[in-house]
Scaffold this active site. Structure first.
Site, mmCIF file in Angstrom:
data_model
loop_
_atom_site.group_PDB
_atom_site.id
_atom_site.type_symbol
_atom_site.label_atom_id
_atom_site.label_comp_id
_atom_site.label_asym_id
_atom_site.label_seq_id
_atom_site.Cartn_x
_atom_site.Cartn_y
_atom_site.Cartn_z
ATOM 1 N N SER A 187 7.426 -23.322 6.063
ATOM 2 C CA SER A 187 8.373 -22.295 6.720
ATOM 3 C C SER A 187 7.361 -21.630 7.879
ATOM 4 C CB SER A 187 8.532 -21.366 5.802
ATOM 5 O OG SER A 187 9.189 -20.174 6.252
ATOM 6 N N TYR B 109 7.361 -15.003 -1.205
ATOM 7 C CA TYR B 109 7.932 -16.217 -0.417
ATOM 8 C C TYR B 109 6.647 -16.855 0.291
ATOM 9 C CZ TYR B 109 10.720 -19.504 2.029
ATOM 10 O OH TYR B 109 11.414 -20.452 2.776
HETATM 11 P P1 NDP Z 1 19.241 -24.730 0.232
HETATM 12 O O1 NDP Z 1 19.443 -23.459 -0.846
HETATM 13 O O2 NDP Z 1 20.415 -25.051 0.677
HETATM 14 O O3 NDP Z 1 18.635 -25.923 -0.477
HETATM 15 C C1 NDP Z 1 17.572 -25.839 -1.512
HETATM 16 C C2 NDP Z 1 17.644 -27.021 -2.226
HETATM 17 O O4 NDP Z 1 16.328 -26.910 -3.361
HETATM 18 C C3 NDP Z 1 18.755 -27.528 -2.921
HETATM 19 O O5 NDP Z 1 18.898 -28.829 -3.075
HETATM 20 C C4 NDP Z 1 18.406 -26.865 -4.499
HETATM 21 O O6 NDP Z 1 19.061 -27.801 -5.568
HETATM 22 C C5 NDP Z 1 16.745 -27.451 -4.636
HETATM 23 N N1 NDP Z 1 16.214 -26.654 -5.783
HETATM 24 C C6 NDP Z 1 16.250 -25.417 -5.953
HETATM 25 N N2 NDP Z 1 15.475 -25.175 -6.891
HETATM 26 C C7 NDP Z 1 15.209 -26.386 -7.670
HETATM 27 C C8 NDP Z 1 14.588 -26.927 -8.687
HETATM 28 N N3 NDP Z 1 13.992 -25.909 -9.700
HETATM 29 N N4 NDP Z 1 14.473 -28.176 -8.605
HETATM 30 C C9 NDP Z 1 15.049 -29.180 -7.985
HETATM 31 N N5 NDP Z 1 15.512 -28.709 -6.864
HETATM 32 C C10 NDP Z 1 15.731 -27.305 -6.602
HETATM 33 O O7 NDP Z 1 18.163 -24.350 1.305
HETATM 34 P P2 NDP Z 1 17.133 -25.099 2.484
HETATM 35 O O8 NDP Z 1 17.742 -26.314 2.482
HETATM 36 O O9 NDP Z 1 17.302 -24.123 3.515
HETATM 37 O O10 NDP Z 1 15.790 -25.244 1.760
HETATM 38 C C11 NDP Z 1 14.913 -26.288 1.654
HETATM 39 C C12 NDP Z 1 13.670 -25.916 1.979
HETATM 40 O O11 NDP Z 1 13.468 -25.394 3.266
HETATM 41 C C13 NDP Z 1 13.162 -24.889 0.956
HETATM 42 O O12 NDP Z 1 11.791 -25.275 0.606
HETATM 43 C C14 NDP Z 1 12.861 -23.667 2.063
HETATM 44 O O13 NDP Z 1 12.168 -22.649 1.623
HETATM 45 C C15 NDP Z 1 12.567 -24.343 3.345
HETATM 46 N N6 NDP Z 1 13.145 -23.477 4.465
HETATM 47 C C16 NDP Z 1 14.098 -23.109 4.716
HETATM 48 C C17 NDP Z 1 14.487 -22.294 5.849
HETATM 49 C C18 NDP Z 1 15.937 -21.810 6.063
HETATM 50 O O14 NDP Z 1 15.921 -20.781 6.857
HETATM 51 N N7 NDP Z 1 16.931 -22.438 5.519
HETATM 52 C C19 NDP Z 1 13.331 -21.880 6.715
HETATM 53 C C20 NDP Z 1 12.045 -22.450 6.285
HETATM 54 C C21 NDP Z 1 11.828 -23.171 5.314
HETATM 55 P P3 NDP Z 1 19.824 -27.655 -7.017
HETATM 56 O O15 NDP Z 1 20.009 -26.153 -6.927
HETATM 57 O O16 NDP Z 1 20.919 -28.565 -6.778
HETATM 58 O O17 NDP Z 1 18.540 -27.910 -7.659
#
Ligand code: NDP
Length: 248
Positions: free
Chosen positions: A144, A157
């Site tokens: 990030s 975070y």
């Molecule tokens: P979402 O919340 O849409 O996606 C997060 C994903 O992580 C979901 O598919 C969720 O699936 C999964 N997840 C959460 N906890 C677990 C777990 N314990 N085991 C397996 N899967 C898990 O957010 P984003 O797409 O934005 O996030 C994806 C990545 O991008 C993250 O690492 C985030 O930190 C990073 N990021 C996002 C930014 C943003 O502004 N959106 C900016 C910078 C980085 P489920 O709940 O079904 O398990």
């Protein structure tokens, strides 16, 4: 067997994506499938994964796996090996962003972020590493902007994402030239990420900020697909992707 994914630079290759049930992970699955990869979708919400797998077609696996559960990751790796022949790409994308002031009230959320964002990525990597080593692989770690800049209100975070950057750079040196390591550092991206923030004023401020300028998950997914389809002689090691209007 008819191969639906025969065309494109990813033809014959397999990508494993954690956190593939929404946001950047789901968009990356679509982008890599379009490049010819067969993908294994990992997350906890298996109904979402199955829906996406149906959309992406045969050769796509939907696997329920919590990245904090090593046994679930081992079982996932076993399925990927047996049913797809092993992973060529691992995208460590699963993550949570539970922003808020640091303190005792946040202790469980801070712990969860470390367990999912950092330890989850480490566990998925050690579990899939033997597969990535077979014939040269790609490790893509979704960090990030918060992995480069720390701010009041994002301490835990930011710790997970700074940790991910340090870990990734060490791995880059350790695993080259067999495995390429790419760190992706997005700014605000419109996904479900902000839905889970529990601190009311942090949630409101973050949602306002995102509403003004966030880019799309597809914007980031396109960059990931571009990075992994470069010739093997080169690596895009670190890619910072801010919305054009994001100041810091
Ligand atoms: P979402 O919340 O849409 O996606 C997060 C994903 O992580 C979901 O598919 C969720 O699936 C999964 N997840 C959460 N906890 C677990 C777990 N314990 N085991 C397996 N899967 C898990 O957010 P984003 O797409 O934005 O996030 C994806 C990545 O991008 C993250 O690492 C985030 O930190 C990073 N990021 C996002 C930014 C943003 O502004 N959106 C900016 C910078 C980085 P489920 O709940 O079904 O398990």
């Amino acid at each position: 067997m008819v191969d639906d994914h025969a065309a494109g630079p990813g033809a014959g290759q397999v990508a494993v994506i954690t956190g593939a049930s929404s946001g950047i992970g789901a968009a990356t699955a679509r982008a890599l499938t379009a490049q010819g990869y067969r993908v294994a979708l990992l997350a906890r919400r298996v109904d979402r994964l199955e829906q996406l797998a149906t959309e992406l077609g045969s050769g796509t696996l939907a696997i329920a796996a919590d990245v904090t559960d090593r046994d679930a990751l081992l079982a996932a790796a076993d399925r990927v090996q047996r049913e797809l022949g092993g992973a060529d790409v691992l995208v460590n994308n699963a993550g949570v962003m539970l922003l808020g002031p640091f303190g005792s009230e946040q202790r469980e959320e801070a712990r969860r972020m470390v367990e999912v964002n950092l330890l989850g990525a480490m566990t998925a990597t050690e579990v899939f590493l033997p597969q990535l080593r077979q014939g040269g692989g790609d490790l893509v770690n979704i960090s990030s902007v918060a992995g480069r800049t720390a701010r009041a209100g994002n301490a835990a975070y930011a710790a997970t994402k700074w940790g991910m950057n340090g870990w990734s750079e060490a791995l880059r040196q350790e695993l080259q030239p067999d495995i390429r390591v790419t760190v992706i550092e997005p700014g605000a991206v419109a996904t479900e990420l902000t839905d889970h923030i529990t601190d009311p004023s942090t949630k409101q401020n973050t949602e306002q900020f995102y509403a003004q300028l966030a880019i799309t998950a597809e914007d980031v997914a396109d960059v990931i697909a571009f990075a992994v389809t470069r010739p093997r002689r080169m690596t895009l090691n670190e890619i910072l992707i801010r919305p054009t209007a994001q100041p810091g």
